[in-house]
Design a protein around this motif. Structure first.
Motif, PDB file in Angstrom:
ATOM      1  N   PHE A   1     -12.222  15.914   1.945  1.00  0.00           N
ATOM      2  CA  PHE A   1     -12.683  14.603   1.488  1.00  0.00           C
ATOM      3  C   PHE A   1     -13.387  14.701   0.140  1.00  0.00           C
ATOM      4  O   PHE A   1     -14.181  15.609  -0.109  1.00  0.00           O
ATOM      5  N   SER A   2     -13.097  13.737  -0.723  1.00  0.00           N
ATOM      6  CA  SER A   2     -13.854  13.553  -1.964  1.00  0.00           C
ATOM      7  C   SER A   2     -13.813  12.084  -2.319  1.00  0.00           C
ATOM      8  O   SER A   2     -12.830  11.385  -2.016  1.00  0.00           O
ATOM      9  N   PHE A   3     -14.853  11.585  -2.963  1.00  0.00           N
ATOM     10  CA  PHE A   3     -14.881  10.178  -3.324  1.00  0.00           C
ATOM     11  C   PHE A   3     -13.840   9.860  -4.401  1.00  0.00           C
ATOM     12  O   PHE A   3     -13.268   8.766  -4.405  1.00  0.00           O
ATOM     13  N   VAL A   4     -13.594  10.822  -5.291  1.00  0.00           N
ATOM     14  CA  VAL A   4     -12.552  10.610  -6.305  1.00  0.00           C
ATOM     15  C   VAL A   4     -11.188  10.502  -5.635  1.00  0.00           C
ATOM     16  O   VAL A   4     -10.392   9.597  -5.947  1.00  0.00           O
ATOM     17  N   GLY A   5     -10.915  11.415  -4.715  1.00  0.00           N
ATOM     18  CA  GLY A   5      -9.650  11.366  -3.990  1.00  0.00           C
ATOM     19  C   GLY A   5      -9.511  10.083  -3.194  1.00  0.00           C
ATOM     20  O   GLY A   5      -8.415   9.503  -3.109  1.00  0.00           O
ATOM     21  N   GLN A   6     -10.613   9.636  -2.611  1.00  0.00           N
ATOM     22  CA  GLN A   6     -10.571   8.384  -1.859  1.00  0.00           C
ATOM     23  C   GLN A   6     -10.195   7.226  -2.766  1.00  0.00           C
ATOM     24  O   GLN A   6      -9.378   6.376  -2.390  1.00  0.00           O
ATOM     25  N   TYR A   7     -10.789   7.184  -3.960  1.00  0.00           N
ATOM     26  CA  TYR A   7     -10.477   6.072  -4.848  1.00  0.00           C
ATOM     27  C   TYR A   7      -9.011   6.116  -5.291  1.00  0.00           C
ATOM     28  O   TYR A   7      -8.329   5.083  -5.306  1.00  0.00           O
ATOM     29  N   VAL A   8      -8.541   7.295  -5.637  1.00  0.00           N
ATOM     30  CA  VAL A   8      -7.166   7.396  -6.141  1.00  0.00           C
ATOM     31  C   VAL A   8      -6.157   7.035  -5.051  1.00  0.00           C
ATOM     32  O   VAL A   8      -5.278   6.182  -5.248  1.00  0.00           O
ATOM     33  N   LEU A   9      -6.268   7.646  -3.888  1.00  0.00           N
ATOM     34  CA  LEU A   9      -5.269   7.434  -2.847  1.00  0.00           C
ATOM     35  C   LEU A   9      -5.420   6.071  -2.167  1.00  0.00           C
ATOM     36  O   LEU A   9      -4.430   5.387  -1.910  1.00  0.00           O
ATOM     37  N   ALA A  10      -6.659   5.675  -1.882  1.00  0.00           N
ATOM     38  CA  ALA A  10      -6.850   4.351  -1.291  1.00  0.00           C
ATOM     39  C   ALA A  10      -6.515   3.267  -2.308  1.00  0.00           C
ATOM     40  O   ALA A  10      -6.043   2.180  -1.938  1.00  0.00           O
ATOM     41  N   GLY A  11      -6.734   3.540  -3.601  1.00  0.00           N
ATOM     42  CA  GLY A  11      -6.354   2.588  -4.635  1.00  0.00           C
ATOM     43  C   GLY A  11      -4.846   2.407  -4.692  1.00  0.00           C
ATOM     44  O   GLY A  11      -4.340   1.284  -4.828  1.00  0.00           O
ATOM     45  N   LEU A  12      -4.111   3.515  -4.568  1.00  0.00           N
ATOM     46  CA  LEU A  12      -2.649   3.425  -4.534  1.00  0.00           C
ATOM     47  C   LEU A  12      -2.192   2.631  -3.316  1.00  0.00           C
ATOM     48  O   LEU A  12      -1.288   1.788  -3.412  1.00  0.00           O
ATOM     49  N   ALA A  13      -2.829   2.898  -2.163  1.00  0.00           N
ATOM     50  CA  ALA A  13      -2.491   2.155  -0.951  1.00  0.00           C
ATOM     51  C   ALA A  13      -2.798   0.666  -1.114  1.00  0.00           C
ATOM     52  O   ALA A  13      -2.053  -0.186  -0.615  1.00  0.00           O
ATOM     53  N   THR A  14      -3.873   0.359  -1.826  1.00  0.00           N
ATOM     54  CA  THR A  14      -4.226  -1.042  -2.073  1.00  0.00           C
ATOM     55  C   THR A  14      -3.151  -1.743  -2.891  1.00  0.00           C
ATOM     56  O   THR A  14      -2.722  -2.856  -2.564  1.00  0.00           O
ATOM     57  N   ILE A  15      -2.692  -1.091  -3.947  1.00  0.00           N
ATOM     58  CA  ILE A  15      -1.661  -1.685  -4.800  1.00  0.00           C
ATOM     59  C   ILE A  15      -0.374  -1.910  -4.012  1.00  0.00           C
ATOM     60  O   ILE A  15       0.209  -3.006  -4.023  1.00  0.00           O
ATOM     61  N   LEU A  16       0.070  -0.871  -3.304  1.00  0.00           N
ATOM     62  CA  LEU A  16       1.311  -0.987  -2.533  1.00  0.00           C
ATOM     63  C   LEU A  16       1.177  -2.015  -1.418  1.00  0.00           C
ATOM     64  O   LEU A  16       2.098  -2.792  -1.152  1.00  0.00           O
ATOM     65  N   GLY A  17       0.021  -2.014  -0.760  1.00  0.00           N
ATOM     66  CA  GLY A  17      -0.192  -2.963   0.319  1.00  0.00           C
ATOM     67  C   GLY A  17      -0.206  -4.399  -0.182  1.00  0.00           C
ATOM     68  O   GLY A  17       0.337  -5.305   0.468  1.00  0.00           O
ATOM     69  N   CYS A  18      -0.822  -4.625  -1.326  1.00  0.00           N
ATOM     70  CA  CYS A  18      -0.853  -5.978  -1.897  1.00  0.00           C
ATOM     71  C   CYS A  18       0.544  -6.443  -2.291  1.00  0.00           C
ATOM     72  O   CYS A  18       0.922  -7.607  -2.061  1.00  0.00           O
ATOM     73  N   VAL A  19       1.323  -5.545  -2.877  1.00  0.00           N
ATOM     74  CA  VAL A  19       2.705  -5.895  -3.253  1.00  0.00           C
ATOM     75  C   VAL A  19       3.509  -6.253  -2.008  1.00  0.00           C
ATOM     76  O   VAL A  19       4.234  -7.257  -1.967  1.00  0.00           O
ATOM     77  N   GLY A  20       3.369  -5.433  -0.952  1.00  0.00           N
ATOM     78  CA  GLY A  20       4.097  -5.698   0.285  1.00  0.00           C
ATOM     79  C   GLY A  20       3.670  -7.005   0.931  1.00  0.00           C
ATOM     80  O   GLY A  20       4.510  -7.796   1.377  1.00  0.00           O
ATOM     81  N   LEU A  21       2.362  -7.261   0.977  1.00  0.00           N
ATOM     82  CA  LEU A  21       1.879  -8.477   1.624  1.00  0.00           C
ATOM     83  C   LEU A  21       2.287  -9.727   0.854  1.00  0.00           C
ATOM     84  O   LEU A  21       2.661 -10.743   1.455  1.00  0.00           O
ATOM     85  N   SER A  22       2.235  -9.653  -0.471  1.00  0.00           N
ATOM     86  CA  SER A  22       2.622 -10.825  -1.267  1.00  0.00           C
ATOM     87  C   SER A  22       4.120 -11.103  -1.162  1.00  0.00           C
ATOM     88  O   SER A  22       4.560 -12.241  -1.346  1.00  0.00           O
TER      89      SER A  22
END
Length: 224
Positions: free
Chosen positions: A133-154
């Motif tokens: 675990f790292s906060f940088v890794g969390q931001y990068v990977l969860a940020g990617l998931a956020t982008i993909l998830g938003c595209v899918g939901l929209s």
């Protein structure tokens, strides 16, 4: 010669989580992250089931009042046992009005569902990262998931995410807040304060108002 810092130092308490071993820090992070995820689910259920009916303006004011209450508990009682009980006891009220506000914002056209995607991505990373675990890794990977998830939901449910780009911006902004604030909380909370840390993740939203006041007080103290 003492040269004061230009900005006030972060709040640090003795024997805070950041000073403990890696495994202890990771356990605390996983516990609080799980609690924050459950709080998010509870807020989403409130938004869906709609047990309260408040106009948007009133729901904003009550939500802010809840955050102020958490801030006051922390400021006046400072990590002592009464603060922990008050923080824990008041959290259900905060969660209730968080869900009420989220519903009102959604009905007003705000893509608040993006924050749910962000929360799920951050919690999933914390659960699966293990000792990496790292906060940088969390931001990068969860940020990617956020982008993909938003595209899918929209794409599949545009009524839940009416504005894709605003949703992505809101999700990434919320994730930046979560990552930074969580890292700071480790310095001002102890191992036996996970519920107080959960309260901090909510009420630190007010730091946008309170931090400039701290800066002004600091500048006046040191005549900067």
């Amino acid at each position: 010669m003492f040269i004061p810092p230009y900005f006030p130092e972060p709040v640090v308490v003795p024997d805070n989580v950041a000073t403990r071993s890696y495994d202890e820090r990771r356990r605390f992070i996983q516990t609080v992250s799980g609690l924050f995820f459950l709080a998010g689910i509870a807020s989403a259920l409130v938004a869906i089931l709609h047990p309260l009916s408040l106009p948007l303006q009133e729901s904003v004011l009550v939500f802010l009042a809840c955050l102020v209450a958490h801030q006051l508990f922390r400021a006046l009682l400072g990590g002592r046992s009464p603060e922990r009980w008050l923080q824990a006891g008041f959290l259900p009220i905060t969660i209730l009005f968080t869900g009420t506000l989220a519903r009102n914002l959604h009905e007003a056209g705000w893509p608040v569902c993006a924050l749910g995607i962000t929360l799920a991505g951050a919690a999933l990373y914390t659960a699966l990262s293990g000792r990496d675990f790292s906060f940088v890794g969390q931001y990068v990977l969860a940020g990617l998931a956020t982008i993909l998830g938003c595209v899918g939901l929209s794409t599949w449910a545009p009524n839940l995410l009416p504005n894709l780009w605003l949703g992505i911006g809101l999700g990434l902004g919320g994730l930046a807040y979560l990552v930074y604030d969580f890292a700071m909380i480790l310095k001002r909370r102890r191992m036996d304060e996970p519920l107080s840390a959960l309260a901090d993740l909510h009420c630190d939203l007010l730091n946008g108002i309170t931090y400039p006041i701290r800066v002004l007080i600091h500048w006046r103290k040191f005549i900067i």
